[in-house]
Scaffold this motif. Structure first.
Motif, short mmCIF file in Angstrom:
data_model
loop_
_atom_site.label_atom_id
_atom_site.label_comp_id
_atom_site.label_asym_id
_atom_site.label_seq_id
_atom_site.Cartn_x
_atom_site.Cartn_y
_atom_site.Cartn_z
N PRO A 21 0.82 -1.21 0.00
CA PRO A 21 0.00 0.00 0.00
C PRO A 21 0.86 1.26 0.00
O PRO A 21 1.85 1.35 0.72
N ARG A 22 0.46 2.22 -0.83
CA ARG A 22 1.15 3.51 -0.90
C ARG A 22 0.29 4.64 -0.34
O ARG A 22 0.73 5.78 -0.30
N GLY A 23 -0.93 4.33 0.09
CA GLY A 23 -1.83 5.35 0.62
C GLY A 23 -2.77 5.89 -0.43
O GLY A 23 -2.51 5.81 -1.64
N ASP A 24 -3.92 6.39 0.02
CA ASP A 24 -4.93 6.99 -0.87
C ASP A 24 -5.41 6.02 -1.93
O ASP A 24 -5.69 6.41 -3.07
N GLY A 25 -5.50 4.74 -1.57
CA GLY A 25 -6.01 3.75 -2.50
C GLY A 25 -5.04 3.31 -3.57
O GLY A 25 -5.43 2.60 -4.51
N VAL A 26 -3.77 3.71 -3.45
CA VAL A 26 -2.75 3.34 -4.44
C VAL A 26 -1.94 2.16 -3.92
O VAL A 26 -1.56 2.13 -2.74
N PHE A 27 -1.66 1.21 -4.82
CA PHE A 27 -0.91 0.02 -4.45
C PHE A 27 0.16 -0.25 -5.51
O PHE A 27 -0.05 -0.02 -6.70
N MET A 28 1.28 -0.76 -5.04
CA MET A 28 2.32 -1.25 -5.94
C MET A 28 2.22 -2.77 -5.98
O MET A 28 2.17 -3.42 -4.94
N LEU A 29 2.18 -3.35 -7.18
CA LEU A 29 2.12 -4.79 -7.38
C LEU A 29 3.41 -5.25 -8.02
O LEU A 29 3.86 -4.71 -9.02
N GLY A 30 4.05 -6.23 -7.42
CA GLY A 30 5.29 -6.74 -8.00
C GLY A 30 5.49 -8.20 -7.60
O GLY A 30 4.75 -8.74 -6.79
N ALA A 31 6.50 -8.73 -8.10
CA ALA A 31 7.25 -8.27 -9.27
C ALA A 31 7.77 -9.52 -9.95
O ALA A 31 8.02 -10.53 -9.31
#
Length: 326
Positions: free
Chosen positions: A216-226
């Motif tokens: 999770p990066r906050g504000d509904g943003v996510f990093m998916l990897g990898a």
């Protein structure tokens, strides 16, 4: 004040090296032809997970031991480290993989559905069992690199200029012009926005074909990897890899099927044959390289050992090779 020192490369390894040297009073210049941190650096695309126990499931014990130093070091440099742990889950068909992971990660606690609900309510209805590693953390790589670059400039580290004094080469995969056994391991990642799912910590989904981590990066943003592909190619994401990442996210929670795709990132991690880093003295130059998928996890330890070597003459306890004697 000691020095001067010139660091080649301004990614996570080079900036960590500059931070460690300057904190001990050394005069430091960082030279990177691409300038400030950005998409040209492999570390820009990292997950930022400080997860030594999770990595220890497939990595050597020394990775775990040295990686335990990372969170405290990054905090000492002003980074915002989130100490929320790591949650590991598996689909019903892959429960044997969860049991194998638990055996290889002895610090992992097994959580039933009720405790999953306490940690990650949006996952509780989908998983009856999970593993939780409470001592792990994560940071935002881009915010961390940008802030560290600014902090170093305020501290007096020069960015750009002439090479002077002891050279420490932290150029990553570019250093293959000298480090002939360095190879590239390609990674592809996605950044998505999904407001229907809330996660408080990195979650790893075990999968027989394509394991996923989502941060999770906050504000509904996510990093998916990898992805992890044996090639030094640094610029081309494949349809198959992007599809697998998306499918894995959908398997983790169907709400990700409606996520907005914000970004696709690609780069190649520098790695030696055993996937462990090296500090090499070749002629008058010291090379610090081979962080593989452990950039933010191992850069602090690699920097500390290298600086102990150049300032105090202390031979690193691991990962050191002196080619002047060969």
């Amino acid at each position: 004040m000691s020095g001067p020192f010139t660091i080649l490369g301004g990614g996570v390894c080079g900036l960590a090296m500059a931070a460690e040297l300057s904190s001990r009073g050394a005069r430091v210049t960082v030279i990177d032809p691409k300038g400030a941190p950005g998409g040209h650096a492999c570390s820009w695309w990292a997950g930022g997970m400080l997860a030594p126990d999770c990595e220890g499931v497939s990595a050597e014990p020394e990775i775990v031991r040295q990686g335990r130093k990372a969170a405290g070091w990054w905090e000492s440099q002003g980074a915002a480290v989130h100490h929320a742990g790591t949650l590991v889950v598996a689909l019903n068909r892959d429960q044997s993989d969860l049991a194998t992971f638990a055996r290889r990660a002895p610090r992992a606690a097994t959580l039933p559905k009720t405790q999953i609900a306490e940690q990650e309510p949006h996952l509780a209805e989908r998983y009856s069992k999970a593993l939780f590693l409470a001592d792990e953390g994560h940071l935002d790589p881009r915010a961390t690199l940008t802030a560290l670059h600014a902090r170093l400039a305020q501290r007096g580290v020069r960015f750009g200029g002439d090479i002077a004094g002891q050279v420490i080469d932290c150029r990553g995969l570019v250093a293959r012009d000298t480090l002939t056994d360095l190879r590239g391991v390609k990674g592809e990642m996605l950044v998505v926005r999904c407001t229907d799912v809330t996660l408080s910590r990195p979650v790893r989904l075990l999968h027989p074909r394509f394991p996923l981590y989502i941060v999770p990066r906050g504000d509904g943003v996510f990093m998916l990897g990898a992805t992890q592909i044996e090639t030094g190619e640094r610029s081309r994401a494949t349809l198959r890899s992007v599809m697998e990442l998306m499918n894995a996210a959908y398997a983790l929670h169907p709400a990700f099927g409606e996520a907005e795709l914000l970004e696709i990132g690609v780069d190649a991690r520098p790695a030696f044959p055993d996937n462990q880093p090296r500090i090499r003295r070749i002629g008058d130059v010291i090379y610090a390289n081979g962080l593989f998928r452990h950039g933010f996890l191992l850069a602090p330890a690699l920097a500390q050992m290298t600086v102990d070597l150049v300032l105090e003459g202390k031979i690193p306890e691991v990962w050191y090779e002196d080619y002047r004697e060969r």
